[in-house]
Design a protein around this motif. Sequence first.
Motif, mmCIF file in Angstrom:
data_model
loop_
_atom_site.group_PDB
_atom_site.id
_atom_site.type_symbol
_atom_site.label_atom_id
_atom_site.label_comp_id
_atom_site.label_asym_id
_atom_site.label_seq_id
_atom_site.Cartn_x
_atom_site.Cartn_y
_atom_site.Cartn_z
ATOM 1 N N TYR A 1 -17.428 12.752 -1.616
ATOM 2 C CA TYR A 1 -17.111 11.378 -1.986
ATOM 3 C C TYR A 1 -15.765 11.077 -1.354
ATOM 4 C CZ TYR A 1 -16.520 7.341 -5.109
ATOM 5 O OH TYR A 1 -16.354 6.079 -5.618
ATOM 6 N N VAL A 2 -15.636 9.963 -0.653
ATOM 7 C CA VAL A 2 -14.420 9.661 0.093
ATOM 8 C C VAL A 2 -13.771 8.395 -0.466
ATOM 9 C CG1 VAL A 2 -13.439 9.136 2.359
ATOM 10 C CG2 VAL A 2 -15.400 10.675 2.185
ATOM 11 N N ILE A 3 -12.466 8.518 -0.729
ATOM 12 C CA ILE A 3 -11.664 7.371 -1.136
ATOM 13 C C ILE A 3 -10.602 7.171 -0.069
ATOM 14 C CG2 ILE A 3 -10.066 6.445 -2.859
ATOM 15 C CD1 ILE A 3 -11.452 8.291 -4.916
ATOM 16 N N LYS A 4 -10.501 5.937 0.445
ATOM 17 C CA LYS A 4 -9.494 5.628 1.461
ATOM 18 C C LYS A 4 -8.536 4.572 0.932
ATOM 19 C CE LYS A 4 -12.065 6.753 5.607
ATOM 20 N NZ LYS A 4 -12.431 6.325 6.948
ATOM 21 N N VAL A 5 -7.259 4.875 1.055
ATOM 22 C CA VAL A 5 -6.202 3.929 0.729
ATOM 23 C C VAL A 5 -5.623 3.472 2.059
ATOM 24 C CG1 VAL A 5 -3.967 3.616 -0.400
ATOM 25 C CG2 VAL A 5 -5.696 5.113 -1.442
ATOM 26 N N GLU A 6 -5.662 2.161 2.294
ATOM 27 C CA GLU A 6 -5.172 1.611 3.554
ATOM 28 C C GLU A 6 -4.024 0.646 3.283
ATOM 29 O OE1 GLU A 6 -8.221 0.107 6.139
ATOM 30 O OE2 GLU A 6 -9.641 1.638 5.478
ATOM 31 N N ASN A 7 -2.982 0.759 4.111
ATOM 32 C CA ASN A 7 -1.831 -0.109 4.003
ATOM 33 C C ASN A 7 -1.303 -0.350 5.413
ATOM 34 O OD1 ASN A 7 0.375 -1.550 3.176
ATOM 35 N ND2 ASN A 7 1.464 0.192 2.312
ATOM 36 N N ASN B 1 -1.115 -0.198 9.021
ATOM 37 C CA ASN B 1 -1.764 0.697 9.980
ATOM 38 C C ASN B 1 -1.814 2.132 9.497
ATOM 39 O OD1 ASN B 1 -2.174 -1.390 11.829
ATOM 40 N ND2 ASN B 1 -0.112 -1.156 12.649
ATOM 41 N N THR B 2 -1.721 2.345 8.210
ATOM 42 C CA THR B 2 -1.729 3.702 7.666
ATOM 43 C C THR B 2 -2.930 3.897 6.752
ATOM 44 O OG1 THR B 2 -0.392 3.181 5.725
ATOM 45 C CG2 THR B 2 0.782 3.754 7.743
ATOM 46 N N ILE B 3 -3.425 5.118 6.734
ATOM 47 C CA ILE B 3 -4.581 5.455 5.903
ATOM 48 C C ILE B 3 -4.356 6.829 5.305
ATOM 49 C CG2 ILE B 3 -7.064 5.917 5.858
ATOM 50 C CD1 ILE B 3 -7.291 4.162 8.394
ATOM 51 N N ILE B 4 -4.714 6.962 4.029
ATOM 52 C CA ILE B 4 -4.808 8.282 3.414
ATOM 53 C C ILE B 4 -6.223 8.391 2.857
ATOM 54 C CG2 ILE B 4 -3.779 7.487 1.253
ATOM 55 C CD1 ILE B 4 -2.687 10.331 0.882
ATOM 56 N N SER B 5 -6.916 9.445 3.269
ATOM 57 C CA SER B 5 -8.308 9.649 2.851
ATOM 58 C C SER B 5 -8.391 10.857 1.939
ATOM 59 C CB SER B 5 -9.204 9.897 4.069
ATOM 60 O OG SER B 5 -9.141 8.823 4.964
ATOM 61 N N PRO C 1 -1.084 7.470 10.135
ATOM 62 C CA PRO C 1 -0.813 8.252 11.339
ATOM 63 C C PRO C 1 -0.137 9.570 10.979
ATOM 64 C CG PRO C 1 0.897 6.621 11.074
ATOM 65 C CD PRO C 1 -0.110 6.395 9.959
ATOM 66 N N GLU C 2 0.213 10.313 12.014
ATOM 67 C CA GLU C 2 0.787 11.631 11.790
ATOM 68 C C GLU C 2 2.191 11.581 11.213
ATOM 69 O OE1 GLU C 2 0.360 14.215 15.141
ATOM 70 O OE2 GLU C 2 -1.786 13.876 15.247
#
Length: 161
Positions: A45-51, A53-57, A112-113
Motif C-alpha cells: 500500500y503506497v502513500i505519497k505526500v507531495e509538496n 517538487n518534493t515527494i515522500i513515498s 529529490p535527493e
Amino acid sequence: MSNISSNTKSSIFCKIESEEDLLHVIRKHLHAEASLKSEQTENSYVIKVENLNTIISFHISIRKIGGDKISKRLLGAYNYAKKIESSAEGNKDFILERISRCNASIGVIFEPEDIENFGHLNYLKMVSEEFNGLIFNGSDFIDSAGDLVLSKDGEFTVIYE
C-alpha cells in the motif's frame, strides 16, 4: 537525524494494525500546502505526500502469515543485527527485541535527493515515533530520535541498557 539524512531510501520496522493507521497519522500531521495520495499496488500500500517538487513515498507491507515476504524481510534484519560486533550489547538486544515485535516494514523513499532541506526527515521521525519503530537505512539502525543505535561497524551514539 544526520544518521539518515544522506540516504534517500530507508525502512521503518514497526508494529502496525493496518495501512489506514499510517494514513491517519500522516493526515494528522500533513502540512497545509502538501497533498496526499494513496493506492494499493500488487506488493504494498503506497502513500505519497507531495509538496511543490518534493515527494515522500511510504510503501507499507504488513505480515499476513508466517513465512511471507515481510516475515523474511524482518528475519533478515534480525539476523543482520545479530551478526554486528559491538561493545554495545544492550543496543543489539534493543534492536533484536524491537524487530521481534514488528509485523510491518514501511519503505520510505525521498525525492529529490536533497532531503534535509524539504522536511522529509520530520515525516520519517514522526512515523517512527508514532509506531515505536526502528529506522534502518540499509546499513545502520537508528531510533526515532535520530540517534545511531548500531551501525554495521558496531558504532553507536546512544546507549540502551
